[in-house]
Design a protein around this motif. Sequence first.
Motif, PDB file in Angstrom:
ATOM      1  N   GLY A   1       0.791  -1.222   0.000  1.00 43.81           N
ATOM      2  CA  GLY A   1       0.000   0.000   0.000  1.00 43.81           C
ATOM      3  C   GLY A   1       0.822   1.271   0.000  1.00 43.81           C
ATOM      4  O   GLY A   1       0.390   2.302  -0.538  1.00 43.81           O
ATOM      5  N   LYS A   2       2.041   1.224   0.568  1.00 40.85           N
ATOM      6  CA  LYS A   2       2.844   2.457   0.715  1.00 40.85           C
ATOM      7  C   LYS A   2       4.060   2.508  -0.195  1.00 40.85           C
ATOM      8  O   LYS A   2       4.703   3.550  -0.315  1.00 40.85           O
ATOM      9  N   GLY A   3       4.432   1.381  -0.803  1.00 41.46           N
ATOM     10  CA  GLY A   3       5.609   1.385  -1.655  1.00 41.46           C
ATOM     11  C   GLY A   3       6.881   1.183  -0.861  1.00 41.46           C
ATOM     12  O   GLY A   3       6.846   0.872   0.341  1.00 41.46           O
ATOM     13  N   PRO A   4       8.038   1.333  -1.513  1.00 41.44           N
ATOM     14  CA  PRO A   4       9.329   1.079  -0.852  1.00 41.44           C
ATOM     15  C   PRO A   4       9.465   1.829   0.470  1.00 41.44           C
ATOM     16  O   PRO A   4       9.194   3.025   0.553  1.00 41.44           O
ATOM     17  N   SER A   5       9.852   1.086   1.508  1.00 45.02           N
ATOM     18  CA  SER A   5       9.957   1.678   2.849  1.00 45.02           C
ATOM     19  C   SER A   5      11.108   1.030   3.598  1.00 45.02           C
ATOM     20  O   SER A   5      11.480  -0.123   3.345  1.00 45.02           O
ATOM     21  N   SER A   6      11.640   1.771   4.561  1.00 44.10           N
ATOM     22  CA  SER A   6      12.669   1.211   5.435  1.00 44.10           C
ATOM     23  C   SER A   6      12.013   0.405   6.544  1.00 44.10           C
ATOM     24  O   SER A   6      10.797   0.499   6.767  1.00 44.10           O
ATOM     25  N   GLY A   7      12.833  -0.378   7.255  1.00 44.34           N
ATOM     26  CA  GLY A   7      12.293  -1.139   8.369  1.00 44.34           C
ATOM     27  C   GLY A   7      11.691  -0.243   9.422  1.00 44.34           C
ATOM     28  O   GLY A   7      10.656  -0.562  10.017  1.00 44.34           O
ATOM     29  N   TYR A   8      12.338   0.884   9.641  1.00 45.14           N
ATOM     30  CA  TYR A   8      11.832   1.848  10.629  1.00 45.14           C
ATOM     31  C   TYR A   8      10.452   2.362  10.217  1.00 45.14           C
ATOM     32  O   TYR A   8       9.535   2.448  11.045  1.00 45.14           O
ATOM     33  N   GLU A   9      10.302   2.710   8.939  1.00 44.60           N
ATOM     34  CA  GLU A   9       9.019   3.233   8.453  1.00 44.60           C
ATOM     35  C   GLU A   9       7.916   2.177   8.533  1.00 44.60           C
ATOM     36  O   GLU A   9       6.767   2.485   8.873  1.00 44.60           O
ATOM     37  N   VAL A  10       8.257   0.926   8.238  1.00 45.38           N
ATOM     38  CA  VAL A  10       7.264  -0.148   8.333  1.00 45.38           C
ATOM     39  C   VAL A  10       6.826  -0.342   9.775  1.00 45.38           C
ATOM     40  O   VAL A  10       5.635  -0.462  10.080  1.00 45.38           O
ATOM     41  N   ALA A  11       7.786  -0.384  10.692  1.00 49.00           N
ATOM     42  CA  ALA A  11       7.464  -0.573  12.110  1.00 49.00           C
ATOM     43  C   ALA A  11       6.599   0.572  12.626  1.00 49.00           C
ATOM     44  O   ALA A  11       5.639   0.366  13.374  1.00 49.00           O
ATOM     45  N   LYS A  12       6.933   1.804  12.209  1.00 53.13           N
ATOM     46  CA  LYS A  12       6.159   2.962  12.643  1.00 53.13           C
ATOM     47  C   LYS A  12       4.740   2.897  12.081  1.00 53.13           C
ATOM     48  O   LYS A  12       3.771   3.196  12.796  1.00 53.13           O
ATOM     49  N   GLY A  13       4.595   2.493  10.820  1.00 56.97           N
ATOM     50  CA  GLY A  13       3.274   2.403  10.209  1.00 56.97           C
ATOM     51  C   GLY A  13       2.399   1.353  10.860  1.00 56.97           C
ATOM     52  O   GLY A  13       1.180   1.525  10.976  1.00 56.97           O
ATOM     53  N   LEU A  14       3.019   0.261  11.299  1.00 55.84           N
ATOM     54  CA  LEU A  14       2.260  -0.827  11.931  1.00 55.84           C
ATOM     55  C   LEU A  14       2.117  -0.627  13.435  1.00 55.84           C
ATOM     56  O   LEU A  14       1.287  -1.290  14.073  1.00 55.84           O
ATOM     57  N   GLY A  15       2.945   0.238  14.005  1.00 54.35           N
ATOM     58  CA  GLY A  15       2.883   0.447  15.449  1.00 54.35           C
ATOM     59  C   GLY A  15       3.401  -0.724  16.236  1.00 54.35           C
ATOM     60  O   GLY A  15       2.847  -1.058  17.291  1.00 54.35           O
ATOM     61  N   VAL A  16       4.475  -1.372  15.732  1.00 55.66           N
ATOM     62  CA  VAL A  16       5.046  -2.535  16.417  1.00 55.66           C
ATOM     63  C   VAL A  16       6.541  -2.323  16.590  1.00 55.66           C
ATOM     64  O   VAL A  16       7.135  -1.377  16.034  1.00 55.66           O
ATOM     65  N   SER A  17       7.192  -3.205  17.334  1.00 58.96           N
ATOM     66  CA  SER A  17       8.617  -3.054  17.605  1.00 58.96           C
ATOM     67  C   SER A  17       9.448  -3.294  16.347  1.00 58.96           C
ATOM     68  O   SER A  17       9.119  -4.142  15.515  1.00 58.96           O
ATOM     69  N   ARG A  18      10.549  -2.552  16.223  1.00 57.98           N
ATOM     70  CA  ARG A  18      11.387  -2.667  15.043  1.00 57.98           C
ATOM     71  C   ARG A  18      12.077  -4.023  14.957  1.00 57.98           C
ATOM     72  O   ARG A  18      12.299  -4.549  13.861  1.00 57.98           O
ATOM     73  N   SER A  19      12.422  -4.597  16.116  1.00 60.87           N
ATOM     74  CA  SER A  19      13.135  -5.881  16.089  1.00 60.87           C
ATOM     75  C   SER A  19      12.300  -6.968  15.419  1.00 60.87           C
ATOM     76  O   SER A  19      12.809  -7.762  14.622  1.00 60.87           O
ATOM     77  N   ASN A  20      10.995  -7.021  15.738  1.00 60.69           N
ATOM     78  CA  ASN A  20      10.111  -8.013  15.116  1.00 60.69           C
ATOM     79  C   ASN A  20       9.958  -7.754  13.617  1.00 60.69           C
ATOM     80  O   ASN A  20       9.920  -8.672  12.798  1.00 60.69           O
ATOM     81  N   VAL A  21       9.861  -6.481  13.250  1.00 58.58           N
ATOM     82  CA  VAL A  21       9.704  -6.125  11.846  1.00 58.58           C
ATOM     83  C   VAL A  21      10.953  -6.485  11.055  1.00 58.58           C
ATOM     84  O   VAL A  21      10.879  -7.066   9.966  1.00 58.58           O
TER      85      VAL A  21
END
Length: 267
Positions: free
Chosen positions: A26-46
């Motif tokens: 839905g959002k296109g190319p993203s960093s791990g940080y951006e994905v974690a922020k969008g999902l509202g979950v911890s970065r380590s799991n992402v």
Amino acid sequence: MEQLLQHLRNLNFTEMEAKIMVELAGKGPSSGYEVAKGLGVSRSNVYAALQRLAQHGFLRRSAGEPVRYSMLKPEELTRMISGQVKESLAFIETRMPRVESDQQPFYSVEGDRNVLEMLNREMERAEHEIVVDVWREEAALVRNGLEEAEGRGVKLLWSCMSEETANRPLPWMPFGQRKDGAAPGRRFSFVIDRRWCMLGMRGEDSTTQGLVTEHPVMVELLLNHFTQEMVLYELEQDIGEELSERYGPRYERIYDKYVGPENPKDA
């Protein structure tokens, strides 16, 4: 959204992986940080899930810093998954151990959905002939499968019964069954390519059940029963009046002697 996630889970993606895939799509190319922020979950799991998906080829991973991830196009993803599934199925079919037995097994199937799915699978496999003995209610449920088989050149032999045509009592009623002919359901049978058969019962007030086997004796019995019923039907249609004139009341007593009332004298 929930349906999409469920179907991804059905394909053995984890809950986290499914959410990441939908997020990236839905959002296109993203960093791990951006994905974690969008999902509202911890970065380590992402990060762990992103690495797994990228290793299996479900995500593209950019070079440089920060690393950005992007989803395959939906058609690329589905082709990839489909190819993997077909490869696994082919491997299982050829490598799964087989135990050959001299005696063909009998097994039961219950429920409308399970019975119809099995019948449809076998009708799709039919190459030469399908012999069907059903009531009108069940004929409507398998009509499409029979028409498709006939369209492929499969020979179709069928008998279809309804309340209007069922003018004789069901033979060999169970002990204790009501005298009015009430039965737990409507009988049906299928014989496919003279190798596979299903004999079952279906009714509004009972669970649909089917007995399935490739045992040659059962196949032969069902084919013989079908043939005898069809021959008797044709004879009655052609010379029914002559039979009645020649035998008179005895014609019905011949039938009742074996499968009619318990005491023919009271018939």
